[in-house]
Write a protein that holds these residues in place. Structure first.
Motif: not given
Length: 431
Positions: A71-74, A384-387
């Motif tokens: 998610g961080l990359f995106a 959403t990556g963290a979720i």
């Protein structure tokens, strides 16, 4: 300075009046030809911002990325893209859109090279940041060009057409990118996109000649400090908050699906191959091309347009909530495609923003809107990556948590847009 929305005068050829020699050159080329050349940069921006959906699996395999890191990359691209909108809007208003895009675009090429050569996750993120900065003026210059060179009543229709044309960039990050990755590697994808960015820059440098808007007789040239203060004054208007909060979640909901979670959804939830997921991505991209010109032509005008934006967002949230709850492959595909078609309604945000502010600050108003839109994409992809990571840690199906949270955020943004103060152009229209 007044910030109310005013009408823009247009000449018989459909271009805003600006009697300069550069304007004669632009008209000789034709407003549509210049606009389409500018759209090549937007198409590349669309390609770069959606690579994560197909590159997710190979990147996770090579760099051992968690869902949160993915998610961080995106999100890195969108964070850089959004953060630079303020400066791009000021640059367009002070120095013209051609100079602005030619100054920024080489960073797109540099970022693609850094990404292709990356040997660690931080370098990969750094490449995405550079690409985001390079792409920052890509669609903004298109919207400002339309506002300056096409009649006001055609703004929504032309914007919708350009959104559709530019979204062809997403087709590249479907099956073609999946084939390229399987035949070579994800690195080759960045090299190919970097080469395309070079060609786009050269074409714009050679053939696009857009003039500065004509200033009032005797009016002093606006300084950088005055431009920044003018930008800040947009935040003092009561209707800006609703526009910003809504902008944070609309396009972000589509990019989170198409640009990040579509590949993992189909590969991990349903066991699809990379190429099969790429095929769905390209079908979704084709479907999403239909919506912007359709809704652009159906634009109902300021007051009903805002009702349409609210209720269509609610329908979109329902589709995403269903995607969170239903886990059958055929139903998931149908929901994905339905949301892709519906997402075209977001083109109505552009005329909504244009009508809410005075023509003198069109560049900055569009920049504020675009900044909010892409900062929202970055935040939604990171969140959403963290979720997803938290859901996995608690034994919950991550995609249910991801799409449920996106649906909730879309509803919250729509309510803010509906309930907070409305622009003067809308309230005056209601009288």
């Amino acid at each position: 300075m007044s910030f109310r929305a005013d009408s823009t005068r247009a000449d018989p050829a459909g271009a805003a009046s600006s009697p300069t020699s550069d304007h004669r050159t632009a008209r000789a080329l034709g407003p549509w030809a210049s606009l389409l050349l500018l759209t090549t940069g937007f198409a590349l921006s669309q390609a770069f911002r959606t690579v994560a959906a197909i590159m997710a699996a190979p990147l996770q395999g090579e760099f051992h990325l968690s869902p949160q890191q993915l998610g961080l990359f995106a999100g890195a691209f969108h964070f850089a893209f959004g953060a630079l909108q303020l400066f791009m809007g000021i640059g367009i208003d002070l120095h013209g859109l051609r100079r602005t895009v030619l100054f920024a675009s080489p960073l797109m090429v540099l970022g693609a090279a850094v990404s292709a050569l990356a040997t660690s996750f931080p370098l990969l993120v750094a490449g995405q940041v550079l690409i985001g900065v390079g792409c920052a003026p890509a669609f903004l210059v298109c919207t400002v060009y339309i506002a300056r060179h096409f009649p006001a009543e055609r703004f929504a229709a032309v914007s919708g057409t350009i959104l559709a044309v530019g979204s062809v960039g997403m087709l590249v990050t479907g099956t073609p990118l999946a084939w390229l990755i399987e035949a070579s590697s994800w690195r080759m994808g960045f090299w190919v996109l970097g080469l395309a960015a070079v060609l786009s820059w050269v074409a714009i440098a050679l053939w696009v000649h857009e003039p500065m808007p004509a200033a009032a007789p005797g009016a002093p040239r606006e300084s950088l400090g005055q431009a920044v203060r003018t930008f800040g004054q947009l935040f003092r208007l009561p209707h800006t908050l609703g526009i910003v909060l809504f902008s944070l979640v609309t396009y972000a909901s589509f990019v989170a699906l198409r640009g990040l979670w579509l590949g993992p959804l189909m590969m991990q939830r349903h066991g699809w191959s990379l190429v099969a997921a790429g095929n769905l991505a390209i079908v979704l991209s084709v479907v999403s091309l239909i919506g912007p010109p359709l809704f652009g032509r159906l634009d109902p005008g300021p007051r009903p347009r805002r009702r349409w934006l609210f209720w269509l967002s609610i329908v979109g949230a329902v589709l995403l909530a269903a995607l969170a709850l239903v886990t059958r492959p055929a139903v998931d595909v149908a929901l994905v495609l339905a949301f892709g078609l519906l997402s075209g309604y977001m083109v109505l945000q552009y005329p909504d923003v244009k009508n809410a502010y005075a023509p003198a600050v069109t560049g900055r108003a569009m920049a504020l809107f675009t900044m909010a839109m892409f900062m929202g994409v970055a935040l939604m992809q990171w969140l959403t990556g963290a979720i997803a990571s938290a859901a996995q840690a608690h034994g919950v199906e991550p995609f249910s948590a991801v799409f449920g949270s996106i649906a909730a955020m879309l509803v919250a943004g729509a309510l803010a847009f509906r309930l907070l103060p409305q622009p003067a152009s809308v309230t005056n229209d209601a009288r």
